[in-house]
Motif scaffolding. Structure first.
Motif, PDB file in Angstrom:
ATOM      1  N   SER A 142     -15.446   0.946  -2.188  1.00 11.84           N
ATOM      2  CA  SER A 142     -13.991   0.822  -2.209  1.00 11.84           C
ATOM      3  C   SER A 142     -13.349   1.787  -1.214  1.00 11.84           C
ATOM      4  CB  SER A 142     -13.461   1.089  -3.622  1.00 11.84           C
ATOM      5  OG  SER A 142     -14.015   0.183  -4.552  1.00 11.84           O
ATOM      6  N   ALA A 158     -11.520  -6.005  -7.203  1.00 10.28           N
ATOM      7  CA  ALA A 158     -12.040  -5.597  -8.506  1.00 10.28           C
ATOM      8  C   ALA A 158     -11.667  -6.622  -9.577  1.00 10.28           C
ATOM      9  CB  ALA A 158     -11.502  -4.221  -8.880  1.00 10.28           C
ATOM     10  N   ASP A 218       0.830  -1.213   0.000  1.00  9.95           N
ATOM     11  CA  ASP A 218       0.000   0.000   0.000  1.00  9.95           C
ATOM     12  C   ASP A 218       0.860   1.256   0.000  1.00  9.95           C
ATOM     13  OD1 ASP A 218      -2.410  -1.255  -0.097  1.00  9.95           O
ATOM     14  OD2 ASP A 218      -3.150  -0.530   1.829  1.00  9.95           O
ATOM     15  N   VAL A 246      -4.575  -2.638  -1.672  1.00 12.71           N
ATOM     16  CA  VAL A 246      -4.332  -3.731  -2.619  1.00 12.71           C
ATOM     17  C   VAL A 246      -5.451  -4.769  -2.559  1.00 12.71           C
ATOM     18  CG1 VAL A 246      -1.830  -3.470  -2.768  1.00 12.71           C
ATOM     19  CG2 VAL A 246      -2.819  -4.822  -0.906  1.00 12.71           C
ATOM     20  N   VAL A 296      -7.988  -3.483  -5.064  1.00 10.30           N
ATOM     21  CA  VAL A 296      -7.566  -3.757  -6.448  1.00 10.30           C
ATOM     22  C   VAL A 296      -7.788  -5.233  -6.774  1.00 10.30           C
ATOM     23  CG1 VAL A 296      -5.621  -3.754  -8.037  1.00 10.30           C
ATOM     24  CG2 VAL A 296      -5.868  -1.888  -6.383  1.00 10.30           C
TER      25      VAL A 296
END
Length: 349
Positions: free
Chosen positions: A291, A309, A129, A303, A306
Motif C-alpha cells: 500500500s 482494500a 487525497d 483513495v 482504500v
C-alpha cells in the motif's frame, strides 16, 4: 466445468470472456495474450503449476524410494496415484483454466479502456487525497518522511515482488491444498478481484499520479520500477497509435489498486484458515508495504489504496458465498492433519 469446485470462478470467467468479445467487436480491437510479448501466459502459468507439482511429488518419491524396496519406478507410481488421482487433476485443471480466462479477459478489458472513454478522474482523485490528508499530498508526505534514497529502492522491490505473488499463490492453492475449500475460495476470490477491479476501472478511469503529475516524482532515483513505468507508458502510446499494429497491451489504470486488493484477499484467506502466526504477520506486513509503495512510487492515489482494500474484502465475501465456504475463522490453528481431515470430509460430501 460448470459443476462442483469452481462453478463460481467459471461463471466469472464466462462473463468476463463475453464482455471482452463484445467490447473488442464494438470498438474494433484485438484480443491479445497480455504477456505474449515475453512468455505467453498459457505457457507461463502451466509451467509454474508443473513446477509446483514436481515439488509436491519428488520429495515424497525420494522418501518412498528410501522407505520401500519395490524400486524407484514403483514408488513413483504409488506417489502419483496417491497425490494425483482423477479428482485432483480435474480440480487443478479447471481452477487453472478459470483463473487464466479471467486474467486474460481482465488484461484485455483494461487495455480497451482509453478507446472506450477519454474521461479521466485524476484531478478529482488527487483532490480527494488532499482532503483526506488535510491539504497534503500523500506521496509528498511519504517522500519527506522516508526520504528518496534507500526507501525508493525498498518500495520498488516490494512493488515488483508482488508480480510473483499471484502465480505462486495460485500454484499453492491448486496443487498443495488437496482439493480444499480454501483453494477453491482463493482462486474464486482472485477471479472476483479481476471482475470487480475492471468494472471500477470503467466507472472511474484514471492514469495514476506518476502519469498525471510526473513532476511530483522527479526527485526519485531511477530504479527498476522506473523502467517498468516507462515501459507501460510506451506501450500505451504505441497501442493508442494503432492497436492492430502491435502486440503490446495497454495496462495503465489506477482506481482501484488491484495490487492492494489481491494482497488483502490473500491476507484474509490466511486469517480464515489460521495459518501460522509468522505467515499471517508477514502477509499483513507485505500488504502494508504494498500500500505504501503504490503511493510512494506514484502508481496509485491514496483513495485507490482504500478502494483496493474494499475490493479485496468484497471478493472474499463473494468467493465464500459461491464456493460454500463458511467464512469464519478456524477454531484451531492450521495444521496438516486438520487440513487432511477437511479435504477428506469434502471428498465424502
Amino acid at each position: 466445468m460448470g459443476r462442483g469446485d469452481f462453478r463460481g470462478a467459471v461463471a466469472v470467467a464466462a462473463v468476463m470472456a463475453v464482455a471482452t468479445v463484445l467490447v473488442a467487436a464494438a470498438y474494433d480491437l484485438p484480443v491479445r495474450d497480455p504477456d505474449g510479448v515475453s512468455i505467453p501466459t498459457w505457457v507461463r502459468l502451466p509451467a509454474i503449476v508443473l513446477l509446483a507439482v514436481a515439488l509436491d511429488v519428488v520429495p515424497r518419491w525420494v522418501a518412498a524410494t528410501r522407505r520401500d524396496q519395490d524400486g524407484a519406478w514403483q514408488a513413483l507410481r504409488g506417489v502419483v496415484r496417491e497425490r494425483w488421482n482423477r479428482d485432483q487433476v480435474r480440480f487443478t485443471v479447471i481452477g487453472l483454466a478459470a483463473w487464466y480466462v479471467s486474467y486474460v479477459a481482465f488484461r484485455n478489458l483494461k487495455g480497451y479502456l482509453p478507446f472506450v472513454t477519454e474521461r479521466l478522474w485524476d484531478t478529482e482523485l488527487a483532490s480527494a487525497d488532499r482532503l483526506l490528508w488535510l491539504g497534503h499530498d500523500p506521496a509528498d508526505v511519504l517522500h519527506q518522511v522516508l526520504g528518496t534514497g534507500w526507501a525508493a529502492w525498498l518500495m520498488s522491490g516490494v512493488y515488483v515482488l508482488w508480480i510473483g505473488l499471484v502465480p505462486a499463490m495460485l500454484a499453492i492453492a491448486l496443487v498443495w491444498t488437496r482439493r480444499s475449500r480454501t483453494g477453491e475460495l482463493y482462486v474464486t476470490a482472485v477471479s472476483f478481484n479481476w471482475l470487480i477491479g475492471v468494472a471500477v476501472y470503467y466507472l472511474v478511469p484514471s492514469l495514476g499520479p506518476i502519469y498525471s503529475a510526473p513532476r511530483d516524482f522527479a526527485g526519485l532515483p531511477d530504479t527498476f520500477n522506473t523502467g517498468v513505468q516507462d515501459l507501460l507508458l510506451d506501450d500505451r502510446v504505441t497501442v493508442l497509435a494503432g492497436a492492430w499494429d502491435t502486440r503490446a497491451v495497454q495496462t495503465i489504470a489506477a482506481f482501484a489498486s488491484l495490487h492492494v486488493a489481491i494482497t488483502v484477499t490473500t491476507c484474509l484467506v490466511a486469517e480464515l484458515i489460521r495459518l501460522p502466526r509468522w505467515i499471517r504477520v508477514t502477509a499483513w506486513t507485505f500488504a502494508v508495504l504494498t500500500s505504501l509503495s503504490t503511493v510512494y512510487l506514484g502508481w496509485h492515489f491514496f483513495v485507490d489504496v482504500v478502494a483496493g482494500a474494499a475490493v479485496g474484502v468484497v471478493a472474499v465475501v463473494l468467493g465464500a458465498r459461491v464456493t460454500g465456504h463458511p467464512l469464519r475463522r478456524r477454531d484451531q490453528p492450521w495444521s496438516r492433519p486438520a487440513l487432511v481431515r477437511e479435504d477428506a470430509q469434502q471428498a465424502a460430501d
